[in-house]
Design a protein around this motif. Structure first.
Motif, PDB file in Angstrom:
ATOM      1  N   PHE A   1       0.828  -1.204   0.000  1.00 29.08           N
ATOM      2  CA  PHE A   1       0.000   0.000   0.000  1.00 29.08           C
ATOM      3  C   PHE A   1       0.865   1.258   0.000  1.00 29.08           C
ATOM      4  CE2 PHE A   1      -2.603   3.296   2.002  1.00 29.08           C
ATOM      5  CZ  PHE A   1      -3.685   3.286   1.140  1.00 29.08           C
ATOM      6  N   ILE A   2       1.865   1.283   0.847  1.00 28.41           N
ATOM      7  CA  ILE A   2       2.757   2.452   0.907  1.00 28.41           C
ATOM      8  C   ILE A   2       3.475   2.646  -0.424  1.00 28.41           C
ATOM      9  CG2 ILE A   2       4.863   3.351   1.997  1.00 28.41           C
ATOM     10  CD1 ILE A   2       3.774   1.970   4.615  1.00 28.41           C
ATOM     11  N   GLU A   3       3.954   1.556  -1.011  1.00 26.21           N
ATOM     12  CA  GLU A   3       4.634   1.659  -2.309  1.00 26.21           C
ATOM     13  C   GLU A   3       3.662   2.100  -3.393  1.00 26.21           C
ATOM     14  OE1 GLU A   3       7.639   1.887  -5.014  1.00 26.21           O
ATOM     15  OE2 GLU A   3       7.761   1.766  -2.825  1.00 26.21           O
ATOM     16  N   ALA A   4       2.424   1.665  -3.323  1.00 24.05           N
ATOM     17  CA  ALA A   4       1.409   2.084  -4.306  1.00 24.05           C
ATOM     18  C   ALA A   4       1.202   3.595  -4.240  1.00 24.05           C
ATOM     19  CB  ALA A   4       0.090   1.357  -4.054  1.00 24.05           C
ATOM     20  N   LEU A   5       1.153   4.129  -3.038  1.00 25.53           N
ATOM     21  CA  LEU A   5       0.993   5.582  -2.895  1.00 25.53           C
ATOM     22  C   LEU A   5       2.221   6.323  -3.414  1.00 25.53           C
ATOM     23  CD1 LEU A   5      -0.781   5.885   0.572  1.00 25.53           C
ATOM     24  CD2 LEU A   5      -1.795   5.883  -1.718  1.00 25.53           C
ATOM     25  N   ARG A   6       3.391   5.778  -3.156  1.00 21.58           N
ATOM     26  CA  ARG A   6       4.624   6.395  -3.696  1.00 21.58           C
ATOM     27  C   ARG A   6       4.586   6.425  -5.224  1.00 21.58           C
ATOM     28  NH1 ARG A   6       8.126   3.043  -0.106  1.00 21.58           N
ATOM     29  NH2 ARG A   6       8.346   4.305   1.755  1.00 21.58           N
ATOM     30  N   GLN A   7       4.196   5.298  -5.806  1.00 22.96           N
ATOM     31  CA  GLN A   7       4.140   5.211  -7.272  1.00 22.96           C
ATOM     32  C   GLN A   7       3.087   6.167  -7.832  1.00 22.96           C
ATOM     33  OE1 GLN A   7       6.305   3.668  -9.215  1.00 22.96           O
ATOM     34  NE2 GLN A   7       7.381   2.948  -7.389  1.00 22.96           N
ATOM     35  N   LYS A   8       1.972   6.269  -7.155  1.00 16.47           N
ATOM     36  CA  LYS A   8       0.910   7.187  -7.594  1.00 16.47           C
ATOM     37  C   LYS A   8       1.436   8.621  -7.617  1.00 16.47           C
ATOM     38  CE  LYS A   8      -3.285   9.177  -5.712  1.00 16.47           C
ATOM     39  NZ  LYS A   8      -4.200   9.133  -4.579  1.00 16.47           N
TER      40      LYS A   8
ATOM     41  N   ALA B   1       0.082   2.992 -13.599  1.00 18.75           N
ATOM     42  CA  ALA B   1      -0.074   1.555 -13.848  1.00 18.75           C
ATOM     43  C   ALA B   1       0.559   0.735 -12.724  1.00 18.75           C
ATOM     44  CB  ALA B   1       0.528   1.173 -15.193  1.00 18.75           C
ATOM     45  N   GLU B   2       1.740   1.139 -12.280  1.00 19.21           N
ATOM     46  CA  GLU B   2       2.422   0.441 -11.179  1.00 19.21           C
ATOM     47  C   GLU B   2       1.616   0.579  -9.889  1.00 19.21           C
ATOM     48  OE1 GLU B   2       5.339  -1.763  -9.124  1.00 19.21           O
ATOM     49  OE2 GLU B   2       5.012  -1.532 -11.271  1.00 19.21           O
ATOM     50  N   SER B   3       1.083   1.760  -9.647  1.00 18.62           N
ATOM     51  CA  SER B   3       0.274   1.984  -8.459  1.00 18.62           C
ATOM     52  C   SER B   3      -0.976   1.098  -8.465  1.00 18.62           C
ATOM     53  CB  SER B   3      -0.129   3.457  -8.360  1.00 18.62           C
ATOM     54  OG  SER B   3      -0.873   3.685  -7.198  1.00 18.62           O
ATOM     55  N   ILE B   4      -1.628   1.021  -9.612  1.00 14.93           N
ATOM     56  CA  ILE B   4      -2.817   0.170  -9.731  1.00 14.93           C
ATOM     57  C   ILE B   4      -2.451  -1.290  -9.471  1.00 14.93           C
ATOM     58  CG2 ILE B   4      -4.472  -0.786 -11.395  1.00 14.93           C
ATOM     59  CD1 ILE B   4      -4.755   2.061 -12.545  1.00 14.93           C
TER      60      ILE B   4
END
Length: 166
Positions: A33-40, A46-49
């Motif tokens: 989740f934390i990495e998804a927010l960073r990617q966003k 696409a990486e965040s999704i």
């Protein structure tokens, strides 16, 4: 020695006793989740999704994951998928103002006015002091020709905030 702890209310992390005392070791959910927010925030949608979908698999009843996925899919011009995730977020956490508000905005944007009104009416019950909800309801009722309801909401709004005859 390891002790479980809830991190962000979503995943199960552990507290591990190390040289400096207890250290929080994030769960797979938390890390993703934390990495998804960073990617966003880095613009890698696409990486965040992909990372948020992984979180969804780990915890399919996570309101925040559904909300974040919904916003990203809407941003990616996939309204049906985005709307579905936003609806999930509201279902999982119906008292969250931001989830309800986003759902009402999305429904309005796709000209699903009666559904948007339903959401706003529920919001008004949960959060009766939100003047912006009253205003939006008054506008939407007027838009679909329900003038009595529109006037009722505008009158209630006027009682709350007064009338500016400038």
């Amino acid at each position: 020695m390891m002790l479980p702890t809830a991190m962000a209310g979503q995943g199960l992390s552990t507290n591990t006793l190390g040289e400096e005392g207890y250290v929080i070791v994030p769960s797979e959910f938390d890390s993703s989740f934390i990495e998804a927010l960073r990617q966003k925030h880095a613009g890698n949608i696409a990486e965040s999704i992909e990372l948020l979908e992984k979180c969804y698999e780990l915890n399919p009843q996570s309101a925040i994951v559904s909300f974040e996925l919904g916003k990203l899919y809407l941003q990616q011009k996939e309204p049906a998928v985005g709307l579905s995730y936003i609806q999930n977020a509201v279902r999982f956490d119906p008292s969250n103002y931001f989830y309800q508000d986003k759902l009402a905005v999305v429904l309005k944007a796709y000209n699903r006015i009666p559904e948007s009104i339903e959401v706003l009416e529920r919001m008004l019950v949960l959060l009766p002091d939100k003047d912006n909800v009253l205003y939006e309801l008054a506008q939407l009722y007027a838009r679909i020709g329900e003038n009595e309801k529109s006037i009722e909401k505008f009158n209630l709004l006027e009682k709350r905030i007064g009338l500016n005859r400038a």
